[in-house]
Write a protein that holds these residues in place. Structure first.
Motif, mmCIF file in Angstrom:
data_model
loop_
_atom_site.group_PDB
_atom_site.id
_atom_site.type_symbol
_atom_site.label_atom_id
_atom_site.label_comp_id
_atom_site.label_asym_id
_atom_site.label_seq_id
_atom_site.Cartn_x
_atom_site.Cartn_y
_atom_site.Cartn_z
ATOM 1 N N PRO A 12 -9.484 -6.001 -6.194
ATOM 2 C CA PRO A 12 -10.692 -4.902 -7.435
ATOM 3 C C PRO A 12 -11.359 -5.505 -7.582
ATOM 4 O O PRO A 12 -12.665 -4.536 -7.894
ATOM 5 C CB PRO A 12 -9.081 -4.464 -8.347
ATOM 6 N N PHE A 13 -12.277 -6.523 -7.537
ATOM 7 C CA PHE A 13 -13.461 -7.803 -8.323
ATOM 8 C C PHE A 13 -14.506 -7.219 -6.968
ATOM 9 O O PHE A 13 -15.359 -7.328 -7.110
ATOM 10 C CB PHE A 13 -12.853 -8.558 -9.015
ATOM 11 N N TRP A 14 -13.676 -7.499 -6.203
ATOM 12 C CA TRP A 14 -14.712 -6.876 -5.138
ATOM 13 C C TRP A 14 -14.778 -5.919 -5.051
ATOM 14 O O TRP A 14 -15.556 -5.520 -3.726
ATOM 15 C CB TRP A 14 -13.722 -7.456 -3.504
ATOM 16 N N THR A 15 -14.085 -4.911 -5.180
ATOM 17 C CA THR A 15 -14.661 -3.322 -4.794
ATOM 18 C C THR A 15 -15.960 -3.139 -6.768
ATOM 19 O O THR A 15 -15.659 -3.027 -7.218
ATOM 20 C CB THR A 15 -13.600 -2.599 -5.057
ATOM 21 N N SER A 16 -16.761 -1.834 -6.074
ATOM 22 C CA SER A 16 -16.956 -1.809 -6.670
ATOM 23 C C SER A 16 -17.328 -0.807 -8.158
ATOM 24 O O SER A 16 -16.118 -0.574 -8.297
ATOM 25 C CB SER A 16 -18.181 -0.365 -6.654
ATOM 26 N N PHE A 17 -17.609 -1.594 -8.785
ATOM 27 C CA PHE A 17 -17.614 -1.158 -10.057
ATOM 28 C C PHE A 17 -17.705 -0.167 -10.988
ATOM 29 O O PHE A 17 -16.357 0.318 -11.486
ATOM 30 C CB PHE A 17 -18.592 -2.537 -11.438
ATOM 31 N N LEU A 18 -18.393 0.435 -10.477
ATOM 32 C CA LEU A 18 -18.673 1.462 -10.792
ATOM 33 C C LEU A 18 -17.736 2.408 -10.316
ATOM 34 O O LEU A 18 -17.259 3.474 -11.202
ATOM 35 C CB LEU A 18 -20.894 1.912 -10.014
ATOM 36 N N ILE A 19 -17.427 2.208 -8.656
ATOM 37 C CA ILE A 19 -15.848 2.906 -8.770
ATOM 38 C C ILE A 19 -14.514 2.665 -8.799
ATOM 39 O O ILE A 19 -14.383 3.975 -9.488
ATOM 40 C CB ILE A 19 -16.632 2.740 -7.205
ATOM 41 N N ARG A 20 -14.547 1.699 -9.657
ATOM 42 C CA ARG A 20 -13.225 1.541 -10.767
ATOM 43 C C ARG A 20 -13.655 2.367 -11.934
ATOM 44 O O ARG A 20 -12.718 2.558 -11.896
ATOM 45 C CB ARG A 20 -13.058 -0.078 -10.441
ATOM 46 N N TYR B 30 -15.249 5.170 -12.531
ATOM 47 C CA TYR B 30 -15.251 6.576 -12.005
ATOM 48 C C TYR B 30 -14.008 6.761 -11.932
ATOM 49 O O TYR B 30 -13.491 8.124 -12.287
ATOM 50 C CB TYR B 30 -16.183 5.933 -11.095
ATOM 51 N N ALA B 31 -13.657 6.122 -10.941
ATOM 52 C CA ALA B 31 -12.155 5.960 -10.280
ATOM 53 C C ALA B 31 -11.322 6.891 -12.237
ATOM 54 O O ALA B 31 -10.017 7.985 -12.247
ATOM 55 C CB ALA B 31 -10.828 5.307 -9.970
ATOM 56 N N TYR C 254 -9.439 -2.570 -17.999
ATOM 57 C CA TYR C 254 -9.363 -2.478 -16.482
ATOM 58 C C TYR C 254 -10.267 -2.973 -15.668
ATOM 59 O O TYR C 254 -9.802 -4.007 -15.037
ATOM 60 C CB TYR C 254 -9.025 -0.752 -15.911
ATOM 61 N N VAL D 116 -22.309 1.199 -18.442
ATOM 62 C CA VAL D 116 -21.156 1.592 -17.371
ATOM 63 C C VAL D 116 -20.464 1.955 -17.902
ATOM 64 O O VAL D 116 -19.932 3.275 -18.060
ATOM 65 C CB VAL D 116 -21.362 0.882 -16.538
#
Lengths: 299, 262, 359
Positions: free
Chosen positions: A126-134, A136-137, A177, A241
């Protein structure tokens, strides 16, 4: 090796040195300098009071250094509250992150050997996926008309929607998270490297599984706990953020304050002063973190 | 020792559910025909279609990719140099200050890093744009590369390099022909990490970018502030799918980065 | 065994997937006995020890300690303590807290724990080192701490897993006698698990030899050396020469065996059925060797390939006429030296030197 270095060696050492000095060290000096300037309605929006290009002249003008930005910080309760609330929320979030991460890291470290690399990748992915998106989710989940309330309402567990979104609670959830992988990894490393015989030895000497866990596994993972907590606590204090997207209008965090001072109020000296004080607050935990990291790396 | 395995299994299940459920929900609702988040209006790819018609978004995605590609490259070169200096140059003067500066940005709040770099660019009167973002990201990225590569280099058997020197290689030659190839997976992982950090970053880019160099996270952020839209879900899903693909490929190649090293 | 059995194994079997690590093992250890479990790596001796400690549970069979079935007894409730091969000292505790760990678990009052720890430190000759951390100790000192920790709870049985493996040769010999002294003084039963036959022979009262999950022979060191039950035991403990042959006749309590290959006629103190195939086991030091002058009585003849001086003894390799190899050893104190390389020699052995195994 210390005597004479070849040209290539000097280049290898010199390039990162130069890079760090120009893009890491000098910028901080500039932040300090601007924090000691007067705000102005200009471009750039501050009046330089101390300019090295003036040469020796500059020294004579040292007395002109302005502490007005710091005075502003001290005068307005809001800043103190923002610092305090950042520390508080970062602290609470760190504790919750530890509480969620420890059982996970423990279970990963005690999983069959062939599964462990896969579990580590899963925990870090999950660290490799965008922080912003996580972050936002979580908006979708926590909103008053969001998925969590929708589910709980339709299950009949609650009759009124929970107002989690736009609150400190949402900020804590967001931090836990987002930063979980940073806590899990050092914990995992600290637990997985413990020789399994130690637990067997404790059991052999009369310790129940729970006693062995508390008296052997937990104390031996102390370095991992410290590293993980610092890895979460320090960046969380300055987080922008998460409080901006998940927090409410009354959620005060210093990273957000700095952002507002800079982008909305265009008060560069104030923003710089906020940064300098924040850095001062972080000095001790950062020194602790650096010590633990270097000890780990050189071990 | 099999009795508490139920507890451990539950911990794994709960932990990974917590990590992955939000991401999975996000992806699921990107295929929702309805604009409302909580109402499932049937399967649809309309948000993906509207995504590709959004030229601003495409432009900023392209900007982000370019920034990430170049800044990660710079970060890898300088960061690898730093790792070599830390591992192979013994106790050189200023080593403590050097390694402190390598480790500090890993936890430094992004608002401070962003602000300080911006003020540097203003002081030097450098117009903000593509290159200022690249330099800012490379500065952060090089520290991560240095830590990842350093971690690998210290586990490498020193005697391999010594064997090369014993066989007539100069120290530089030994480094290039023995050490660096062995450290290649970690250098590659470092590049990937720097790339991801760059493409992921909102705060530092917001400070250091100028007009015309809006990155994807900046664009997403301004849209999110206006409210949740399924379009954001769609682009998020695409990004997640790309990362998943890279990860699976990396796993298949046996190269796994370690994220922020503990 | 006159002493009451402390540990009883009844048909214990333990499998890991397709591998049977412990295969239908039954044996006993007496109270206060020094027992050694000896075997090559992978023979199942470690599993057997872990079954006693409770880290593994048998797939079938029963393990009794003091007559009590251990089936549902977790490791921490068993009256058995173990000294781990790696020592498994807790790195975050000092020596005194390591030794006292088991006593704290037992809920003893602090004063008593302190007194007992002091007593144990004296016992293993580590007085004054209680405040040290394990990483500040030498290998030999760590070994002593591990031993003291295993003794602290006064267990009925102490399990020693390759206890001397990490020590250098000289320290190992000193420690062997040290362990024997302690065992005698305390009267506690010790079970030594080792792959080193010398270690087992020196220390143990009784040795169990394990092979492929089974205990193939259990007995005193002397019995195992002189009267090995199988060819494996004979080969694993000490060196042995094997001669295969067929019993020709039996006369007056001894049999005459026609050896395969050389065709020589050998004698052994054994009564067996004529025309049965047998293997004669002869230890190198019981081979007789002389330079060949006349060929009349020659039955085993050969050429010395190598001879080596080893201080306390000399050893030689002899190739027999049929190509097989025989090892000969002679104590250095004995007057005659072994012949040099290349010498033609005649070999023989006395009837009482040959131990007969069914082929």
């Amino acid at each position: 090796m210390n005597a004479r270095r070849s040209l290539a060696e000097r280049l290898v050492l010199g390039a990162p040195w130069l890079w760090l000095i120009v893009f890491f060290l000098i910028p901080f000096a500039i932040v300090v300098k601007i924090s000691l300037s007067e705000a102005a309605l200009a471009q750039p929006p501050y009046t330089p009071v101390f300019d090295l290009s003036d040469g020796w002249e500059a020294l004579n003008r040292l007395g002109d250094l302005s502490l007005s930005a710091y005075a502003g910080l001290a005068d307005d309760w809001l800043y103190a509250q923002a610092y305090w609330s950042s520390l508080r929320l970062a602290f609470i979030s760190t504790l919750f992150t530890l509480a969620v991460a420890y059982p996970l890291a423990y279970a990963m470290a005690r999983a069959p050997l062939h599964l462990r690399p896969i579990l580590v990748v899963l925990a870090v992915a999950p660290f490799w996926t965008s922080f912003l998106i996580r972050v936002y989710a979580w908006i979708t989940i926590l909103k008053d008309e969001g998925l969590l309330n929708h589910t709980l309402l339709s299950l009949g567990l609650i009759s009124e929607p929970l107002h989690i979104f736009a609150s400190d609670t949402a900020v804590v959830i967001g931090i836990v998270y987002s930063y979980l992988p940073f806590m899990v990894l050092p914990l995992y490393n600290a637990i997985a490297r413990q020789p399994p015989e130690l637990i067997e030895a404790a059991a052999d000497l009369g310790a129940s599984p729970l006693a062995a866990f508390w008296r052997v596994t937990v104390p031996l993972s102390a370095s991992g706990v410290l590293a993980g907590c610092l890895l979460v606590f320090i960046p969380a204090i300055g987080e922008f953020v998460i409080p901006d997207l998940l927090g409410g209008s009354d959620t005060l965090m210093i990273g957000r304050t700095l952002w507002v001072e800079f982008f909305d109020n265009r008060d560069w000296p104030a923003a710089s002063a906020v940064a300098v004080v924040l850095l001062g607050l972080l000095l001790v935990p950062m020194a602790l973190y650096e010590r633990s990291q270097m000890a780990e790396a050189e071990a | 020792m099999s009795k508490p395995s139920f507890v451990r299994r539950a911990a794994l299940l709960f932990g990974f559910a917590f990590l992955y459920a939000p991401i999975a929900l996000l992806a699921l609702y990107s295929f929702n025909a309805s604009r409302l988040v909580t109402v499932w209006g049937g399967f649809s790819t309309r948000w993906y279609v509207s995504l590709f018609e959004n030229e601003q978004l495409i432009a900023s995605a392209w900007m982000s990719l370019r920034v990430a590609f170049v800044s990660a490259l710079l970060a890898t070169v300088v960061g690898t140099c730093a790792a070599i200096a830390l591992t192979r140059f013994g106790r050189f003067r200023g080593r403590l200050a050097f390694s402190s500066m390598i480790y500090a940005p890993l936890v430094m709040p992004e608002v401070i890093t962003g602000l300080s770099l911006l003020l540097l660019f203003v002081a030097l009167d450098i117009p903000r744009g593509f290159w200022t973002v690249v330099v800012a990201h490379a500065t952060l990225g090089m520290c991560f590369v240095a830590v990842v590569v350093h971690a690998r280099l210290i586990t490498l058997d020193r005697s391999l390099e010594e064997a090369a020197m014993d066989l007539g290689a100069t120290p530089g030659r030994a480094l290039l022909s023995v050490t660096l190839p062995l450290a290649a997976p970690s250098i590659l992982a470092g590049y990937g990490l720097a790339f991801i950090l760059s493409i992921d970053d909102l705060v530092i880019a917001s400070f250091t970018s100028g007009p015309g160099s809006t990155t994807l996270p900046m664009r997403i952020y301004s849209q999110v502030r206006l409210g949740v839209t399924p379009e954001i879900n769609a682009i998020s899903t695409i990004l997640i799918a790309m990362v998943a693909l890279v990860l699976v490929a990396g796993l298949a190649l046996g190269l796994t980065g370690r994220g922020r090293r503990a | 065994m006159s002493r009451a059995p402390l540990i009883v194994f009844e048909n214990v079997t333990k499998r890991y997937g397709a591998v049977t690590a412990v295969d239908d093992v039954s044996f006993e250890i007496g109270a206060g006995e020094f027992f050694a479990l000896l075997g090559p790596s992978g023979c199942g001796k470690t599993t057997l020890m872990r079954l006693i400690a409770g880290f593994e549970t048998p797939d079938s069979g029963r393990i009794l300690i003091d007559g009590q079935d251990m089936a549902h007894m977790p490791p921490h409730a068993r009256p058995v303590n173990m000294m781990f091969q790696s020592y498994a000292l807790f790195p975050h505790m000092n020596v005194a807290r390591n030794i006292g760990f088991g006593l704290v678990q037992a809920g003893l009052p602090k004063v008593m724990i302190e007194a007992r720890v002091r007593e144990l430190l004296r016992l293993v000759q580590l007085d004054g080192l209680g405040a040290r951390r394990p990483d500040q100790l030498s290998g030999g000192q760590r070994q002593r701490v591990a031993l003291a920790r295993a003794l602290a709870r006064k267990p009925r049985l102490v399990l020693l897993d390759e206890p001397l493996a990490a020590l250098d040769r000289k320290l190992r010999e000193e420690t062997q006698f040290e362990l024997m002294r302690l065992q005698r003084e305390l009267g506690t039963a010790f079970m030594l698990v080792t792959h080193d036959q010398d270690e087992a022979m020196v220390m143990a009262e009784r040795i169990g030899v394990m092979q492929a999950g089974r205990i193939v022979q259990a007995g005193s060191p002397r019995a195992i050396y002189e009267e090995p039950a199988t060819r494996f035991v004979a080969g694993f403990i000490g060196e042995a020469n094997f001669f295969e042959g067929v019993i020709e006749r039996v006369e007056g309590g001894r049999c005459f065996v026609r050896l395969n290959g050389s065709g020589a006629l050998a004698q052994a103190l054994f009564v067996g059925a004529p025309s049965a195939s047998v293997t004669l086991v002869v230890r190198p030091e019981r081979m007789l060797l002389e330079l060949m002058h006349d060929e009349s009585a020659a039955n085993l003849t050969g050429v010395v390939l190598d001879s080596a001086y080893r201080g306390d003894r000399e050893v030689a390799q002899v190739r027999l006429a049929d190509g097989s190899m025989v090892r000969v050893a002679r104590f250095a104190a004995e007057a005659a030296m072994l012949p040099e390389r290349g010498a033609q020699v005649r070999l023989s052995f006395a009837p009482e030197a040959a131990w007969v195994l069914p082929a």
